[in-house]
Write an enzyme that holds these catalytic residues in place. Structure first.
Site, mmCIF file in Angstrom:
data_model
loop_
_atom_site.group_PDB
_atom_site.id
_atom_site.type_symbol
_atom_site.label_atom_id
_atom_site.label_comp_id
_atom_site.label_asym_id
_atom_site.label_seq_id
_atom_site.Cartn_x
_atom_site.Cartn_y
_atom_site.Cartn_z
ATOM 1 N N GLY A 1 76.579 71.854 137.351
ATOM 2 C CA GLY A 1 77.637 72.245 136.429
ATOM 3 C C GLY A 1 78.867 71.360 136.485
ATOM 4 O O GLY A 1 79.912 71.707 135.941
ATOM 5 N N GLU B 1 68.385 70.703 144.155
ATOM 6 C CA GLU B 1 69.615 70.828 143.361
ATOM 7 C C GLU B 1 70.824 70.614 144.278
ATOM 8 O O GLU B 1 71.288 71.567 144.915
ATOM 9 C CB GLU B 1 69.711 72.225 142.743
ATOM 10 C CG GLU B 1 68.621 72.542 141.745
ATOM 11 C CD GLU B 1 69.082 73.579 140.735
ATOM 12 O OE1 GLU B 1 69.008 73.288 139.538
ATOM 13 O OE2 GLU B 1 69.539 74.664 141.130
ATOM 14 N N ASN C 1 67.288 77.078 132.958
ATOM 15 C CA ASN C 1 67.856 78.219 133.684
ATOM 16 C C ASN C 1 69.109 78.648 132.916
ATOM 17 O O ASN C 1 70.127 77.974 132.989
ATOM 18 C CB ASN C 1 68.190 77.794 135.115
ATOM 19 C CG ASN C 1 68.939 78.881 135.885
ATOM 20 O OD1 ASN C 1 69.072 80.016 135.411
ATOM 21 N ND2 ASN C 1 69.442 78.537 137.060
ATOM 22 N N LYS D 1 70.965 81.077 133.485
ATOM 23 C CA LYS D 1 71.945 81.754 134.348
ATOM 24 C C LYS D 1 72.400 83.052 133.657
ATOM 25 O O LYS D 1 71.606 83.646 132.930
ATOM 26 C CB LYS D 1 73.092 80.804 134.693
ATOM 27 C CG LYS D 1 72.551 79.475 135.264
ATOM 28 C CD LYS D 1 73.575 78.621 135.912
ATOM 29 C CE LYS D 1 72.900 77.354 136.458
ATOM 30 N NZ LYS D 1 73.823 76.486 137.170
ATOM 31 N N GLU E 1 73.729 79.270 143.731
ATOM 32 C CA GLU E 1 74.712 80.268 143.292
ATOM 33 C C GLU E 1 74.443 81.617 143.948
ATOM 34 O O GLU E 1 75.363 82.414 144.135
ATOM 35 C CB GLU E 1 74.700 80.355 141.751
ATOM 36 C CG GLU E 1 75.376 79.132 141.138
ATOM 37 C CD GLU E 1 74.902 78.756 139.753
ATOM 38 O OE1 GLU E 1 74.224 79.570 139.090
ATOM 39 O OE2 GLU E 1 75.216 77.628 139.323
ATOM 40 N N HIS F 1 68.524 79.967 144.584
ATOM 41 C CA HIS F 1 69.475 79.125 143.855
ATOM 42 C C HIS F 1 70.800 79.107 144.632
ATOM 43 O O HIS F 1 71.206 80.127 145.195
ATOM 44 C CB HIS F 1 69.689 79.665 142.435
ATOM 45 C CG HIS F 1 70.403 78.677 141.556
ATOM 46 N ND1 HIS F 1 71.755 78.456 141.659
ATOM 47 C CD2 HIS F 1 69.953 77.844 140.605
ATOM 48 C CE1 HIS F 1 72.103 77.512 140.778
ATOM 49 N NE2 HIS F 1 71.034 77.120 140.131
ATOM 50 N N SER G 1 73.225 68.864 136.493
ATOM 51 C CA SER G 1 73.780 68.045 135.403
ATOM 52 C C SER G 1 72.738 67.150 134.736
ATOM 53 O O SER G 1 73.037 66.011 134.367
ATOM 54 C CB SER G 1 74.966 67.214 135.902
ATOM 55 O OG SER G 1 76.015 68.079 136.333
HETATM 56 P P1 13P Z 1 73.543 72.370 135.318
HETATM 57 O O1 13P Z 1 72.373 71.695 134.601
HETATM 58 O O2 13P Z 1 74.422 73.137 134.386
HETATM 59 O O3 13P Z 1 74.260 71.415 136.197
HETATM 60 O O4 13P Z 1 72.895 73.480 136.278
HETATM 61 C C1 13P Z 1 71.874 73.116 137.132
HETATM 62 C C2 13P Z 1 71.292 74.337 137.728
HETATM 63 O O5 13P Z 1 71.914 74.990 138.551
HETATM 64 C C3 13P Z 1 69.950 74.744 137.285
HETATM 65 O O6 13P Z 1 69.422 75.745 138.081
#
Ligand code: 13P
Length: 252
Positions: free
Chosen positions: A172, A166, A9, A11, A96, A94, A211
């Protein structure tokens, strides 16, 4: 046996020249035939992903989809538009987007439905915040998030979806869930699905995200109810993403 699925992903990251290099380094890699591999790019780069990945065995897709079919919805992208560029997957819900855009469980479910309607596999993201975990609410949060999807789609259609657990506190932050934490929630989610349909529960792929990196991928991918990974930061570095894919291929 569930085939492992490793999804990057990106982002809101990338640029034309940089994407070209990253995408090129993916499909020249051999020895990953035993796992499914995909990258989810920002919508403007779908054509680029299609141009570079078509015919390579890699899949590509989007990070969000409108819950509407078409019409006066400024800024939104319809599932049919994602399909026009060969998208195989899209994430929905997601954290976010749930946080920044206030997407409710019901909106997320409608987005999953729109994707399914055109034959795109929704990757439904679920997960609790740190405070919810600390209050012991992990199970009730993911159960509520999953129930909204099953209610709208129906249990049998869940076979056409992928779940991604997640935990928000692991995204992150560099702080992945431990193997025990991930397995516990994945098994719980599969059990919840099993209460509706045992066969679908057995087939449903549940990815872990938060992560994931080469150093923890082997342990996470070896867990019985972890069927792959949804990778953020490490998917922007070819060597790291490929190392995660190889870890999954080894335990597949
Ligand atoms: P990270 O791997 O950067 O922690 O992000 C995970 C994520 O949100 C994947 O959709």
């Amino acid at each position: 046996m569930r085939r492992k699925l490793i999804v990057g992903n990106w982002k809101m990251q990338g640029a034309l020249a940089q994407n070209q290099e990253l995408l090129n380094s993916f499909f020249t890699e051999r020895g990953l035939l035993s796992v499914d591999l995909a990258v989810l790019v920002p919508a403007p780069y779908l054509a680029q992903a299609q141009g570079q990945l078509q015919g390579t065995g890699w899949f590509w897709g989007a990070q969000d989809v409108s819950d509407e079919v078409r019409g006066a919805f400024t800024g939104e992208v319809a599932a049919s538009m994602l399909l026009d560029f060969g998208s195989k997957f899209t994430t929905v819900g997601h954290s976010e987007r749930r946080q920044r855009h206030g997407e409710s469980d019901q909106v997320v479910a409608r987005k999953a439905q729109r994707a399914l309607d055109v034959g795109i596999t929704p990757i439904v993201c679920l997960g609790e915040s740190l405070s919810e975990r600390e209050r012991g609410e992990t199970r009730s949060v993911v159960r509520r998030q999953l129930a909204a999807i099953i209610d709208l789609l129906g249990a049998s259609a869940m076979a056409q979806t992928v779940l991604a657990y997640e935990p928000v506190w692991a995204i992150g932050t560099g702080r992945s869930a431990t193997a025990e934490q991930a397995q516990e929630v994945h098994a719980w989610l599969r059990g919840q699905m099993g209460e509706h349909d045992d066969e679908v529960a057995g087939k449903l792929r549940i990815l872990y995200g938060g992560s994931v990196k080469p150093s923890n991928a082997v342990e996470l991918m070896a867990l019985p109810d972890v069927d792959g990974a949804l990778v953020g930061g490490a998917s922007l570095v070819a060597s790291e993403f490929l190392a995660i894919a190889h870890a999954a291929a080894r335990v597949n």
